[in-house]
Design a protein around this motif. Structure first.
Motif, PDB file in Angstrom:
ATOM      1  N   ASN A   1       0.836  -1.204   0.000  1.00  0.00           N
ATOM      2  CA  ASN A   1       0.000   0.000   0.000  1.00  0.00           C
ATOM      3  C   ASN A   1       0.872   1.256   0.000  1.00  0.00           C
ATOM      4  N   PHE A   2       0.922   1.929  -1.153  1.00  0.00           N
ATOM      5  CA  PHE A   2       1.769   3.117  -1.282  1.00  0.00           C
ATOM      6  C   PHE A   2       1.052   4.402  -0.895  1.00  0.00           C
ATOM      7  N   GLU A   3      -0.249   4.326  -0.644  1.00  0.00           N
ATOM      8  CA  GLU A   3      -1.018   5.552  -0.360  1.00  0.00           C
ATOM      9  C   GLU A   3      -0.429   6.389   0.795  1.00  0.00           C
ATOM     10  N   PRO A   4      -0.038   5.743   1.917  1.00  0.00           N
ATOM     11  CA  PRO A   4       0.471   6.549   3.035  1.00  0.00           C
ATOM     12  C   PRO A   4       1.746   7.328   2.715  1.00  0.00           C
ATOM     13  N   THR A   5       2.435   6.969   1.612  1.00  0.00           N
ATOM     14  CA  THR A   5       3.675   7.683   1.275  1.00  0.00           C
ATOM     15  C   THR A   5       3.399   9.026   0.604  1.00  0.00           C
ATOM     16  N   THR A   6       2.209   9.166   0.021  1.00  0.00           N
ATOM     17  CA  THR A   6       1.913  10.296  -0.873  1.00  0.00           C
ATOM     18  C   THR A   6       2.214  11.654  -0.243  1.00  0.00           C
ATOM     19  N   LYS A   7       1.675  11.864   0.943  1.00  0.00           N
ATOM     20  CA  LYS A   7       1.830  13.148   1.629  1.00  0.00           C
ATOM     21  C   LYS A   7       3.309  13.515   1.813  1.00  0.00           C
TER      22      LYS A   7
ATOM     23  N   LYS B   1      -2.240   7.188   9.502  1.00  0.00           N
ATOM     24  CA  LYS B   1      -2.410   7.763  10.843  1.00  0.00           C
ATOM     25  C   LYS B   1      -1.313   7.314  11.806  1.00  0.00           C
ATOM     26  N   ASP B   2      -0.616   6.221  11.469  1.00  0.00           N
ATOM     27  CA  ASP B   2       0.446   5.742  12.361  1.00  0.00           C
ATOM     28  C   ASP B   2       1.839   6.281  12.032  1.00  0.00           C
ATOM     29  N   ILE B   3       1.984   6.903  10.870  1.00  0.00           N
ATOM     30  CA  ILE B   3       3.293   7.500  10.555  1.00  0.00           C
ATOM     31  C   ILE B   3       3.429   8.798  11.342  1.00  0.00           C
ATOM     32  N   LYS B   4       4.556   8.910  12.070  1.00  0.00           N
ATOM     33  CA  LYS B   4       4.695  10.026  13.016  1.00  0.00           C
ATOM     34  C   LYS B   4       5.209  11.315  12.386  1.00  0.00           C
ATOM     35  N   GLY B   5       5.857  11.208  11.216  1.00  0.00           N
ATOM     36  CA  GLY B   5       6.425  12.391  10.572  1.00  0.00           C
ATOM     37  C   GLY B   5       7.705  12.035   9.841  1.00  0.00           C
ATOM     38  N   ILE B   6       8.561  13.019   9.649  1.00  0.00           N
ATOM     39  CA  ILE B   6       9.827  12.831   8.919  1.00  0.00           C
ATOM     40  C   ILE B   6      10.991  13.088   9.865  1.00  0.00           C
ATOM     41  N   LYS B   7      12.018  12.258   9.799  1.00  0.00           N
ATOM     42  CA  LYS B   7      13.242  12.494  10.571  1.00  0.00           C
ATOM     43  C   LYS B   7      14.450  12.434   9.638  1.00  0.00           C
ATOM     44  N   VAL B   8      15.250  13.494   9.660  1.00  0.00           N
ATOM     45  CA  VAL B   8      16.516  13.476   8.932  1.00  0.00           C
ATOM     46  C   VAL B   8      17.533  12.762   9.814  1.00  0.00           C
ATOM     47  N   CYS B   9      18.211  11.770   9.289  1.00  0.00           N
ATOM     48  CA  CYS B   9      19.087  10.940  10.128  1.00  0.00           C
ATOM     49  C   CYS B   9      20.341  10.520   9.384  1.00  0.00           C
ATOM     50  N   ARG B  10      21.150   9.752  10.108  1.00  0.00           N
ATOM     51  CA  ARG B  10      22.327   9.149   9.492  1.00  0.00           C
ATOM     52  C   ARG B  10      22.045   7.671   9.217  1.00  0.00           C
TER      53      ARG B  10
ATOM     54  N   VAL C   1      15.254   8.215   1.076  1.00  0.00           N
ATOM     55  CA  VAL C   1      14.030   8.293   1.880  1.00  0.00           C
ATOM     56  C   VAL C   1      13.420   6.899   2.017  1.00  0.00           C
ATOM     57  N   ASN C   2      13.184   6.477   3.247  1.00  0.00           N
ATOM     58  CA  ASN C   2      12.516   5.193   3.496  1.00  0.00           C
ATOM     59  C   ASN C   2      11.235   5.413   4.289  1.00  0.00           C
ATOM     60  N   PHE C   3      10.203   4.654   3.921  1.00  0.00           N
ATOM     61  CA  PHE C   3       8.904   4.757   4.586  1.00  0.00           C
ATOM     62  C   PHE C   3       8.643   3.511   5.415  1.00  0.00           C
ATOM     63  N   PRO C   4       8.187   3.693   6.661  1.00  0.00           N
ATOM     64  CA  PRO C   4       7.799   2.512   7.444  1.00  0.00           C
ATOM     65  C   PRO C   4       6.522   1.907   6.842  1.00  0.00           C
ATOM     66  N   LYS C   5       6.324   0.631   7.117  1.00  0.00           N
ATOM     67  CA  LYS C   5       5.119  -0.046   6.621  1.00  0.00           C
ATOM     68  C   LYS C   5       3.988   0.209   7.620  1.00  0.00           C
TER      69      LYS C   5
ATOM     70  N   LEU D   1      12.790   4.637  11.591  1.00  0.00           N
ATOM     71  CA  LEU D   1      11.770   3.774  10.966  1.00  0.00           C
ATOM     72  C   LEU D   1      11.059   2.925  12.020  1.00  0.00           C
ATOM     73  N   LYS D   2      11.827   2.395  12.963  1.00  0.00           N
ATOM     74  CA  LYS D   2      11.234   1.581  14.042  1.00  0.00           C
ATOM     75  C   LYS D   2      10.273   2.403  14.891  1.00  0.00           C
ATOM     76  N   GLN D   3      10.571   3.699  15.031  1.00  0.00           N
ATOM     77  CA  GLN D   3       9.710   4.584  15.818  1.00  0.00           C
ATOM     78  C   GLN D   3       8.486   5.048  15.028  1.00  0.00           C
ATOM     79  N   GLY D   4       8.438   4.735  13.747  1.00  0.00           N
ATOM     80  CA  GLY D   4       7.280   5.121  12.942  1.00  0.00           C
ATOM     81  C   GLY D   4       7.488   6.382  12.125  1.00  0.00           C
ATOM     82  N   TYR D   5       8.749   6.809  11.985  1.00  0.00           N
ATOM     83  CA  TYR D   5       9.036   7.995  11.164  1.00  0.00           C
ATOM     84  C   TYR D   5       9.453   7.595   9.751  1.00  0.00           C
TER      85      TYR D   5
END
Lengths: 259, 259
Positions: free
Chosen positions: B142-148, B178-187, B170-174, B229-233
């Motif tokens: 399901n790619f819909e949650p990635t759109t935003k 409503k469960d994706i918490k936002g975006i995090k810039v990381c290493r 950029v990686n998206f959690p599965k 990703l584990k945290q939902g970002y």
């Protein structure tokens, strides 16, 4: 007795029969117990490719009179390192050497290079590793002038610990022994390829393309591998596989977003 | 009028018909003029491989009713970017987007990833680039949650200049929207693969191997992509292609040698 000698894994991307790997094997036998696991066919430009959707063959090959275990693998250079460390070698090797490549892997070429990707793969699992390349694509290239420097670098690596998560990218200029000036540790030059596809038609009238291109060095720095090689030095670049542009994380903070 | 719109090159490594790239094309059409040049077959794990010893095909494909130019290429993801920029596009694209990959390209996976190598290749010739991946290998993911988030990141990239020689991973959690918490810039997390080859025999009695393995995250840091990703970002890692371990150049000075 044998187990006290360093265990050295030898691979390459030009294939197990290439003169460059034959030269490297000969040198490595002076340093320890050598096991060769190399591609059964040329794998130039394979980068860090791995075989995921096909099976792999990996056969012991007999080289008459040789005291070296050799395997020919149907996969990429990275596959060779993976299968060697997991299925062939009885212990973790003390060193992985890749090459000697027929052709340059300096500057941006490092990212396309099967030779260097094999070394990087070994690095990812904690094996000290180095890729060697000679700036001569010819199959009958003269590898003799590299011998002294390969020995110097391998000796260094067996007696010193490289920084964690770093492997070495070594390139040799196409020069005679007396014209090579020495070794220079340097950074990767900023360069790029400008492609020029050669468009043709197959006998059925369908267009096809051959990749051709021009190497463009945009970097005038006198601390780069390109500069060192042009001056007649052997270039040594420490290569990392943490690709994070750490200094950019702060710059990108506008992207951070929380509900 | 058309030429004032940003020109966006879309590619991937799962092949031109994969649902992930179809989703990405749909989003990109809102941002500009879209040209698709993608592999004609799955190219997962191809890393930065290029086709040097074989010819390439690259054919215009007609998708009925579409206002998007699409090409199917017989090569690797990196080949697609090279042939697009040199032979297909009439001007340098304003952005190259790769994906959305079916499966993770976080941490060390970046070096095996065809998706990310396509973005890196665009980066080497100065094109702003980003690779998108969803942590779901399924073809019906399901790619819909990635759109935003794709929109947020693409909008940022079209209106801000990324640091030179940097592309985004950029990686998206599965997760559901409503469960994706936002975006995090990381290493990039320090991780590795531990292989476990599955050895079998073919009908002729010859041994062959299938690559299987376990992903091992050795990095407990709370600033990594794996952690985010584990945290939902959604994780965003700035990726560079200068592989020089700059801080090691000084440490290796014992290797410098002159006649």
């Amino acid at each position: 007795m044998k187990s006290n000698k360093p265990l050295i894994l030898v691979t390459n991307d030009d294939g197990v029969t290439a003169p460059g790997i034959r030269h490297l094997i000969k040198i490595m036998k002076e340093f320890g117990e050598v096991v060769v696991v190399a591609p059964d066919s040329p794998q130039s430009g394979m980068g860090h490719a791995i075989t995921v959707s096909n099976n792999l063959y990996c056969d012991k090959i007999s080289t008459t009179g040789s005291d070296v275990l050799e395997y020919s693998c149907s996969g990429t250079p990275v596959d060779c390192v993976k299968i060697a460390t997991q299925s062939i070698l009885k212990r973790k090797p003390d060193l992985c050497v890749s090459g000697i490549n027929h052709g340059s892997n300096s500057s941006i070429n490092v990212i396309y290079s099967g030779t260097m990707s094999a070394a990087v793969e070994a690095g990812t699992v904690g094996i000290p590793a180095v890729g060697f390349s000679l700036l001569d694509y010819a199959m009958d290239a003269n590898f003799e002038p590299t011998t002294k420097y390969v020995k110097q670098i391998v000796d260094y690596m067996l007696h010193n610990e490289l920084a964690k998560d770093t492997v070495l990218n070594v390139n040799f200029p196409k020069l005679t022994s007396k014209d090579i000036k020495g070794i220079k540790v340097c950074r990767q030059a900023k360069a790029r390829w400008e492609e020029n596809y050669d468009k043709r038609q197959n006998p059925q009238g369908r267009d096809y393309y051959w990749l051709t291109g021009e190497f463009i060095n945009e970097d005038a720095g006198e601390d780069t591998d390109e500069w060192a090689l042009k001056q007649g030095y052997v270039s040594v670049v420490p290569v990392q596989f943490d690709l994070t542009a750490h200094q950019q994380i702060e710059d990108l903070k506008d992207l951070n977003f929380e509900h």
